[in-house]
Design a protein around this motif. Structure first.
Motif, short mmCIF file in Angstrom:
data_model
loop_
_atom_site.label_atom_id
_atom_site.label_comp_id
_atom_site.label_asym_id
_atom_site.label_seq_id
_atom_site.Cartn_x
_atom_site.Cartn_y
_atom_site.Cartn_z
N GLY A 8 -42.13 -79.61 64.64
CA GLY A 8 -43.28 -79.41 63.76
C GLY A 8 -43.68 -80.65 62.97
O GLY A 8 -43.32 -81.77 63.32
N MET A 9 -44.38 -80.42 61.88
CA MET A 9 -44.97 -81.51 61.11
C MET A 9 -43.96 -82.19 60.20
O MET A 9 -43.11 -81.53 59.60
CB MET A 9 -46.10 -80.97 60.21
N LEU A 53 -43.73 -75.17 58.44
CA LEU A 53 -44.55 -76.20 59.09
C LEU A 53 -43.71 -77.17 59.90
O LEU A 53 -44.15 -77.68 60.93
CB LEU A 53 -45.35 -76.98 58.04
N LYS A 62 -40.38 -70.91 64.22
CA LYS A 62 -41.79 -71.35 64.29
C LYS A 62 -42.54 -70.57 65.36
O LYS A 62 -43.68 -70.17 65.17
CB LYS A 62 -41.87 -72.85 64.58
N ALA A 120 -48.04 -83.12 57.10
CA ALA A 120 -48.51 -81.87 56.48
C ALA A 120 -49.42 -82.18 55.29
O ALA A 120 -50.49 -81.57 55.14
CB ALA A 120 -47.32 -81.04 56.03
N VAL A 142 -47.52 -78.38 50.03
CA VAL A 142 -46.24 -78.06 50.66
C VAL A 142 -45.12 -77.80 49.66
O VAL A 142 -45.16 -78.27 48.51
CB VAL A 142 -45.80 -79.20 51.62
N ASN A 167 -47.08 -77.86 68.71
CA ASN A 167 -46.45 -77.89 67.38
C ASN A 167 -45.04 -77.32 67.41
O ASN A 167 -44.29 -77.46 66.45
CB ASN A 167 -47.27 -77.08 66.37
N GLU A 202 -45.66 -70.41 55.47
CA GLU A 202 -45.48 -70.75 56.88
C GLU A 202 -44.53 -71.94 57.02
O GLU A 202 -44.64 -72.93 56.28
CB GLU A 202 -46.84 -71.11 57.51
N ARG A 240 -52.40 -79.87 53.49
CA ARG A 240 -51.59 -78.71 53.11
C ARG A 240 -50.87 -78.99 51.80
O ARG A 240 -50.37 -80.08 51.58
CB ARG A 240 -50.51 -78.44 54.17
N ASP A 277 -45.65 -74.33 54.00
CA ASP A 277 -46.97 -74.26 53.38
C ASP A 277 -46.82 -73.50 52.06
O ASP A 277 -46.36 -72.35 52.05
CB ASP A 277 -47.94 -73.53 54.32
#
Length: 470
Positions: free
Chosen positions: A365-366, A413, A433, A371, A378, A349, A411, A376, A406
């Motif tokens: 990341g996503m 993401l 991250k 996400a 977001v 990730n 967080e 999640r 998130d």
């Protein structure tokens, strides 16, 4: 024969293999590397690095053609393709010599030739010295991958090119078809478009650079179309006929209509095939579509046999291979009794991806869609280059930075960028991250002014309804 016994032998010397060898040597292990072609592998000699040299030439050519935008006058500007390619090859040569020096400095034995495993920890090398038998306590397979051919149109180097042909072109294409819009396809499309070719990109999926966030894909498609490229998504090349003058391609468009178009050249960039055949792996490892299955440190099912890089599951990126190389070397040292080394597995990730087209793309990341698909909630912030003083001063006001958080925990993401120098900016988010940052730390970080990096801050603020400059 005693000289051919090692603690670690690495098969392949790309950015995974040579880094694994260096780390193993640093940890006091007697190390050898086997390479059939050029130290540094594809990345240094035919991939990541020389393509960046080509793209830099194209970028400067683009600036020269638009000198008036900067209050400058430049007349009779021409591109000399031969000289551009020569510079790129010079850059590759310099780095190849650099790796040769690193092998000597770290006392790593180099066996040039074709390596074939005869067991989990033994191999033969056929090369300039005839056939050598090597044994080790551990072997790391780092044989990489090669370009995938179109089944009905094999690359011939004249009219149908892979990335290797596209890097040392026999002539400048007038009308170029690029099949595939991943990083390699888009970078060459960008290079040849800047150099004056008429470029068409055909992508099977519904958007270009399909691994990126969909907002980035949409922005890039608009930008490339504005630069004069023809972009066809949801389309497929059904047949190619090659003649002395060029290629005739049968292309099925999104609406189902099939047209036949003539091009002078075609670049095939439809993915990669792992180099895992005919090297003795058959009974030693488990494979998935030719890629070697490994644990998070690179172990295969055979004790003492490891694998890293592009011959293992993706993402197929040089920096992922290097990271895996270090993890495998440290895990081997630990198995051989080194108590001071603490290997850590790769977190997929946190691997950034960069594409050096014009404008550049970078992400980690996503994506927003991924996400949401993962369930999640977001918070998403987007900040445009046009709101940044440095971007405007550079004459590079095209692009945006997007961050995905998130909503419940803060967080980070994912982060997704398109625009000038974003390939250098992405590392800020990657470090964030890796340190498991939340929006609070990023908001409290002081970003220098005037820089493009301020947009990263603004994008984070934007996710929480607090942007200052938009």
């Amino acid at each position: 024969m005693a000289d051919n016994k090692y603690d670690v032998i690495v098969l392949g010397s790309g950015p995974g293999g040579y880094v694994a060898a260096i780390r193993a040597a640093q940890l006091g292990l007697k190390t050898a590397i086997v390479e059939r072609e050029l130290l540094g592998g594809i990345c240094l000699n035919w991939g990541c690095i020389p393509t960046k040299a080509l793209l830099r030439s194209a970028e400067i050519f683009h600036y020269m053609q638009n000198a008036g935008d900067y209050g400058l006058k430049a007349k009779e500007i021409e591109a000399d393709l031969e000289a551009v390619v020569k510079r790129s090859r010079g850059v590759a040569r310099q780095l190849n010599q650099g790796v040769t020096h690193l092998m000597k400095k770290n006392k790593i034995a180099v066996h040039m030739g074709e390596g074939t495993l005869t067991g989990p920890t033994s191999l033969t090398v056929k090369g300039e010295k005839g056939e050598e038998k090597l044994t080790a306590r551990h072997v790391i397979v780092a044989t990489g991958a090669r370009a995938r051919d179109l089944p009905f149109a094999k690359a011939d180097g004249k009219r149908i090119w892979t990335y290797r042909h596209a890097m040392t072109p026999p002539e400048m294409p007038k009308k170029l078809l690029v099949i595939g819009s991943g990083a390699i396809g888009i970078e060459f499309a960008s290079f040849y478009n800047d150099m004056g070719a008429d470029v068409t990109v055909v992508e099977m999926l519904d958007r270009i650079v399909p691994v990126e966030d969909k907002d980035v894909s949409a922005f890039l498609e608009k930008s490339l179309a504005k630069q004069g490229m023809t972009i066809m998504t949801g389309a497929g090349v059904e047949d190619i006929k090659v003649s002395a003058k060029g290629v005739k391609a049968k292309i099925k468009a999104k609406d189902g209509t099939v047209s036949e178009t003539e091009f002078t050249h075609c670049i095939v960039a439809i993915g990669i095939v792992p180099n895992t055949e005919n090297i003795g792996l058959d009974k030693l490892v488990e494979m998935d579509r030719g890629f070697i299955r490994i644990d998070p440190f690179g172990r295969t099912k055979s004790k003492g046999l490891w694998a890293i890089g592009d011959c293992t599951p993706g993402p197929w990126l040089a920096h992922k291979a290097s990271h895996e190389g270090v993890a495998a070397a440290e895990a081997i040292a630990q198995e051989l009794g080194n108590k001071d080394v603490h290997p850590h597995p790769l977190d997929r990730n946190n691997i950034p991806g960069c594409t050096y087209c014009h404008p550049q793309i970078a992400s980690v990341g996503m994506t927003e869609a991924a996400a949401r698909e993962a369930g999640r909630e977001v918070k998403v912030g987007t900040f445009p280059f046009i709101g940044n003083g440095k971007a405007i001063a550079l004459g590079e006001a095209e692009g945006f930075i997007k961050t995905v958080f998130d909503a419940a925990t803060g967080e980070l993401l994912g982060a997704h960028m398109i625009g000038a120098e974003v390939t250098e900016l992405i590392q800020g988010y990657t470090i964030g991250k890796t340190l498991e940052t939340t929006e609070a730390e990023l908001m409290q970080t002081v970003f220098p002014h005037p820089t493009l990096s301020e947009m990263m801050h603004e994008s984070v603020l934007g996710a929480y309804g607090r942007p200052l400059h938009i």
